[in-house]
Design a protein around this motif. Structure first.
Motif, short mmCIF file in Angstrom:
data_model
loop_
_atom_site.label_atom_id
_atom_site.label_comp_id
_atom_site.label_asym_id
_atom_site.label_seq_id
_atom_site.Cartn_x
_atom_site.Cartn_y
_atom_site.Cartn_z
N ALA A 3 0.83 -1.20 -0.14
CA ALA A 3 -0.01 -0.09 0.06
C ALA A 3 0.78 1.32 -0.10
CB ALA A 3 -0.93 0.10 1.19
N ALA A 4 1.93 1.04 0.63
CA ALA A 4 2.90 2.32 0.52
C ALA A 4 3.48 2.63 -0.63
CB ALA A 4 4.05 2.09 1.69
N TYR A 5 3.15 1.74 -1.61
CA TYR A 5 3.84 2.27 -2.96
C TYR A 5 2.63 2.31 -3.93
CZ TYR A 5 8.38 0.53 -1.36
OH TYR A 5 9.69 0.51 -0.39
N SER A 6 1.53 2.48 -3.45
CA SER A 6 0.33 2.76 -4.46
C SER A 6 0.62 3.80 -5.47
CB SER A 6 -0.97 2.91 -3.82
OG SER A 6 -1.13 4.06 -2.92
N LEU A 7 1.17 4.86 -5.17
CA LEU A 7 1.37 5.99 -6.27
C LEU A 7 2.34 5.29 -7.21
CD1 LEU A 7 1.45 9.30 -3.95
CD2 LEU A 7 -0.43 8.50 -5.66
N SER A 8 3.43 4.81 -6.65
CA SER A 8 4.44 4.30 -7.68
C SER A 8 3.72 3.28 -8.50
CB SER A 8 5.67 3.70 -6.93
OG SER A 8 6.12 4.64 -5.96
N ILE A 9 2.84 2.40 -8.07
CA ILE A 9 2.39 1.29 -8.84
C ILE A 9 1.38 1.80 -9.88
CG2 ILE A 9 0.68 -0.61 -8.79
CD1 ILE A 9 1.84 -1.35 -5.91
N ILE A 10 0.33 3.06 -9.60
CA ILE A 10 -0.16 3.67 -10.36
C ILE A 10 0.86 4.20 -11.49
CG2 ILE A 10 -1.85 5.64 -10.54
CD1 ILE A 10 -2.89 4.82 -7.87
N GLY A 11 1.90 4.85 -11.12
CA GLY A 11 2.67 5.62 -12.02
C GLY A 11 3.23 4.49 -13.28
N VAL A 12 3.56 3.46 -12.62
CA VAL A 12 3.96 2.46 -13.70
C VAL A 12 2.77 1.97 -14.73
CG1 VAL A 12 4.94 -0.14 -13.84
CG2 VAL A 12 5.91 1.67 -12.09
N LEU A 13 1.70 1.71 -14.18
CA LEU A 13 0.64 1.20 -14.76
C LEU A 13 0.15 2.44 -15.69
CD1 LEU A 13 -1.78 -0.24 -12.22
CD2 LEU A 13 -0.37 -1.33 -13.84
N VAL A 14 0.23 3.71 -15.44
CA VAL A 14 0.06 4.77 -16.40
C VAL A 14 1.07 4.61 -17.56
CG1 VAL A 14 0.18 7.30 -16.59
CG2 VAL A 14 -0.92 6.42 -14.71
N THR A 43 9.61 2.19 -21.34
CA THR A 43 8.91 1.68 -20.20
C THR A 43 9.50 0.37 -19.45
OG1 THR A 43 6.93 2.52 -20.98
CG2 THR A 43 6.66 0.78 -19.64
N ALA A 44 10.08 -0.41 -20.06
CA ALA A 44 10.52 -1.74 -19.59
C ALA A 44 11.44 -1.42 -18.46
CB ALA A 44 11.14 -2.47 -20.49
#
Length: 137
Positions: free
Chosen positions: A2-13, A62-63
């Motif tokens: 959960a602490a990385y949710s912003l990072s995960i969303i950025g990678v998904l973007v 991206t990779a």
């Protein structure tokens, strides 16, 4: 995680951006009656070429970022640093895309587009360093 949710969303973007650009490239080729594959003439003045290249640049860029971000999360790098670096990278890639699609002198190699690409690469290097520091600590 959960602490990385912003990072995960950025990678998904970034992943979503590559998919959107793939559809845009393919549909642009279809409307122009061009075959799939490389666009000729390979010239920055050719909009179809720029659309194709901005998609390929997105895939290529991206990779490494996604791998570095996931590894940084796995080794426990500071979530705020990972998120900041990922979103700076997302912003750079979006600006790069707009500049490249607009064309003109800024889109030609060795100009604004190149500065943006190198800036993104440097952000990625900092992310890799942050992951390495976290892994060693």
């Amino acid at each position: 995680m959960a602490a990385y949710s912003l990072s995960i969303i950025g990678v998904l973007v970034l992943c979503l951006l590559s998919i959107v650009l793939a559809v845009y490239s393919g549909s642009s080729k279809g409307r122009a009656g061009a075959l799939s594959g490389p666009v000729l003439p390979a010239d920055d003045d050719n909009l179809l070429y720029r659309i194709d290249r901005v998609h390929m640049n997105s895939v290529e860029a991206t990779a490494p970022l996604a791998v570095a971000a996931v590894l940084a999360m796995m080794v426990g790098a500071r979530p705020s640093i990972v998120a900041a670096l990922v979103w700076i990278y997302v912003a750079i890639r979006l600006i790069h895309m707009v500049v490249y699609l607009r064309g003109g002198n800024a889109a030609k190699g060795g100009s604004v587009r190149t500065i943006l690409y190198v800036s993104g690469a440097l952000v990625n290097v900092v992310l890799i360093a942050a992951a390495a520091v976290a892994a060693i600590a």
